[in-house]
Design an enzyme around this catalytic site. Structure first.
Site, PDB file in Angstrom:
ATOM      1  N   GLY A 175     -15.250 -58.863 -33.430  1.00 18.41           N
ATOM      2  CA  GLY A 175     -15.479 -57.504 -33.919  1.00 18.41           C
ATOM      3  C   GLY A 175     -14.730 -56.463 -33.117  1.00 18.41           C
ATOM      4  O   GLY A 175     -15.192 -55.331 -32.987  1.00 18.41           O
ATOM      5  N   VAL A 177     -10.761 -54.580 -32.377  1.00 19.04           N
ATOM      6  CA  VAL A 177      -9.902 -53.738 -33.213  1.00 19.04           C
ATOM      7  C   VAL A 177      -9.429 -54.489 -34.456  1.00 19.04           C
ATOM      8  O   VAL A 177      -9.543 -53.990 -35.587  1.00 19.04           O
ATOM      9  CB  VAL A 177      -8.682 -53.240 -32.405  1.00 19.04           C
ATOM     10  N   ILE A 178      -8.894 -55.695 -34.269  1.00 13.53           N
ATOM     11  CA  ILE A 178      -8.340 -56.455 -35.399  1.00 13.53           C
ATOM     12  C   ILE A 178      -9.432 -56.771 -36.411  1.00 13.53           C
ATOM     13  O   ILE A 178      -9.266 -56.579 -37.619  1.00 13.53           O
ATOM     14  CB  ILE A 178      -7.670 -57.754 -34.897  1.00 13.53           C
ATOM     15  N   GLU A 181     -10.626 -53.566 -38.314  1.00 15.98           N
ATOM     16  CA  GLU A 181      -9.642 -53.070 -39.278  1.00 15.98           C
ATOM     17  C   GLU A 181      -9.578 -53.958 -40.515  1.00 15.98           C
ATOM     18  O   GLU A 181      -9.525 -53.455 -41.652  1.00 15.98           O
ATOM     19  CB  GLU A 181      -8.268 -52.946 -38.614  1.00 15.98           C
ATOM     20  N   VAL A 262      -9.977 -62.865 -32.401  1.00 15.50           N
ATOM     21  CA  VAL A 262     -10.541 -62.690 -31.057  1.00 15.50           C
ATOM     22  C   VAL A 262      -9.470 -62.313 -30.032  1.00 15.50           C
ATOM     23  O   VAL A 262      -9.621 -62.534 -28.843  1.00 15.50           O
ATOM     24  CB  VAL A 262     -11.282 -63.968 -30.601  1.00 15.50           C
ATOM     25  N   ARG A 264      -5.252 -61.908 -28.617  1.00 16.20           N
ATOM     26  CA  ARG A 264      -3.982 -62.604 -28.516  1.00 16.20           C
ATOM     27  C   ARG A 264      -3.762 -63.087 -27.092  1.00 16.20           C
ATOM     28  O   ARG A 264      -4.404 -62.598 -26.148  1.00 16.20           O
ATOM     29  CB  ARG A 264      -2.841 -61.676 -28.951  1.00 16.20           C
ATOM     30  N   HIS A 310       2.299 -49.261 -27.847  1.00 14.01           N
ATOM     31  CA  HIS A 310       2.778 -48.074 -27.138  1.00 14.01           C
ATOM     32  C   HIS A 310       2.806 -48.282 -25.632  1.00 14.01           C
ATOM     33  O   HIS A 310       3.625 -47.696 -24.935  1.00 14.01           O
ATOM     34  CB  HIS A 310       1.966 -46.823 -27.506  1.00 14.01           C
ATOM     35  N   HIS A 432      -7.609 -22.950 -37.212  1.00  9.69           N
ATOM     36  CA  HIS A 432      -8.769 -23.036 -38.094  1.00  9.69           C
ATOM     37  C   HIS A 432      -8.305 -22.933 -39.542  1.00  9.69           C
ATOM     38  O   HIS A 432      -7.429 -22.130 -39.849  1.00  9.69           O
ATOM     39  CB  HIS A 432      -9.734 -21.883 -37.784  1.00  9.69           C
TER      40      HIS A 432
END
Length: 453
Positions: A175, A177-178, A181, A262, A264, A310, A432
């Site tokens: 559960g 990021v991968i 998504e 799970v 890499r 990144h 705004h």
């Protein structure tokens, strides 16, 4: 003789090669398969292309009636979604190749075998390249282990991008990021989805309140979320898989497809091991990206550090400048973590879970529901959270759960990286009506002066 040979054409490798060339160095890049690495071909880019389709579908389905737009017979075409994904990937690959050419980088599509710190064999071409420096940017591959490794047909994240038919049901192990998504994508299109996470909560590297917000969003999409749960066995059925789990209660899950997400692991080939570089979970480097072997550098996922595109790119920049004779060191204090769930998640700097009872830090939250722009787009789930030093007002961290959180987080990255204070950010006029005012509300709350709650 090259000044540097970069092995691996992912976001770390190609950026490093281009920067070296910009610094006046003669450089070669060797990539055995596709330029762009995991990010462009099996990660960031294809996932976000698919999620763009899912987010648009959700927006139309959930909001059109309230926004006065009549839509009938809403449907999707999987072949169209996958075509968009493939076009995006192909365009990105070609773009990288063009950039290499434009910057005078010698590109070899071949498998590189490192013979020693100053020579690399091109396997297909059977030619030897000589160099003063080597940059290892070999990347990573999906992790697979028992009890999944011995069962046929289980998906890794790579396999999802070959999708030609939607499954009726999907179990996702992991559960993070991968997993989150892909759970967002498949559940949007009506796939019965279950997420199984071993840790205390999904998104285990984020704070509990962040994870809870995303769990609520997934449950609205009918996703079953099992936390503190371990898969103990997997059985292949005629049409699907049977999983037995253990946790707070024993559960049996049946699903047509099973995705193991799970994380890499670093790709550590024999030639790298034989090179003599120090290896832990991945290749060990110092802050200048130097390995234990002189003139050999390592960047990106092969280090098994922060496995983000990144981060790899900036490690490539750091390595390039050091090879060019400068003195540049990595700073990981303000790395942005982003998740393209719905709503999105973004964090940088310290999390609340890092504080461990510190009394010198103020935590301020501002709800998305109090933001004017959020109301116009029918969004109410989420918040911005600021962690600031009580005495100085210095921003130590920020977490955002919101549409466009992945863009909004840059304000916090700049603040944490440069030691800016709450007052400095608060005194910078926020436009705004925008979602960035959610961040402003959290900043005002550090001193108990939020105006809009």
């Amino acid at each position: 003789m090259y000044d540097a040979i970069v092995i691996g054409g992912g976001p770390g490798g190609y950026v490093c090669a281009i920067r070296l060339s910009q610094l006046g160095r003669k450089v070669a890049l060797v990539e055995k398969e596709y330029l762009g690495g995991t990010c462009t071909n099996w990660g960031c880019i294809p996932t976000k292309a698919m999620l763009t389709s899912a987010h648009l579908f959700s927006e139309i389905k959930d909001k059109s009636k309230r926004l006065g737009i009549d839509v009938s017979d809403l449907n999707y075409r999987l072949d169209g979604i996958m075509s968009h994904m493939n076009r995006t990937v192909t365009t990105s690959r070609k773009g990288i190749e063009l950039l290499l050419k434009k910057n005078g980088v010698d590109f070899f599509k071949d498998k590189a075998l490192v013979k020693d710190p100053h020579s690399v064999l091109l396997e297909k071409d059977n030619s030897l390249l000589e160099t003063k420096n080597i940059v290892l940017a070999n990347g990573s591959e999906p992790s697979m282990f028992h009890p999944f490794s011995n069962v046929e047909g289980i998906w890794t994240s790579n396999d999802v991008f070959k999708l030609n038919e939607m499954p009726s049901s999907l179990a996702i192990v992991g559960g993070g990021v991968i997993g989150v998504e892909f759970a967002t994508f498949f559940s949007t299109f009506g796939v019965k989805t279950t997420v199984i996470e071993l840790a205390e909560h999904i998104l285990p590297y984020e704070d509990t309140d962040v994870a809870e917000e995303i769990k609520k969003a997934l449950k609205k999409k009918a996703v079953t979320v099992l936390e503190k749960t371990k898969v103990v066995s997997v059985e292949k059925l005629d049409k699907g898989y049977l999983l037995n789990t253990a946790g707070e209660e024993e559960t049996t899950i049946e699903a047509e497809k099973l995705l193991v997400a799970v994380g890499r692991r670093a790709v550590l080939s024999d030639d790298i091991k034989n090179l003599g570089v120090e290896i832990g979970r991945g290749v060990v480097t110092d802050g200048h990206m130097r390995t234990s072997v002189p003139d050999v550098y390592a960047i990106g996922d092969i280090r098994a550090g922060i496995m983000l595109a990144h981060v790899a790119s900036y490690e490539g920049i750091v390595a390039a400048h050091n090879i060019a004779g400068e003195d540049l060191e990595m700073d990981y204090s303000a790395v942005p973590s982003i998740i393209f769930s719905s709503p999105e998640v973004a964090s940088t700097g310290l999390r609340e879970s890092d504080l461990k009872g510190r009394s010198d830090v103020v935590v301020s939250r501002f709800p998305l529901s109090a933001n004017g722009r959020a109301r116009t787009i029918l969004e109410s789930s989420g918040f911005a959270k600021i962690l600031a030093e009580h005495e100085t007002g210095k921003v130590l961290g920020m977490s955002i759960v919101s549409p466009s959180a992945t863009d909004l987080i840059m304000e916090a990255v700049i603040a944490v990286k440069n030691g800016l204070t709450v007052e400095q950010l608060e005194n910078s006029i926020h436009p705004h009506p925008t979602l960035s005012e959610t961040v402003l509300g959290a900043l005002e709350g550090v001193e108990g002066k939020s105006i809009h709650i």
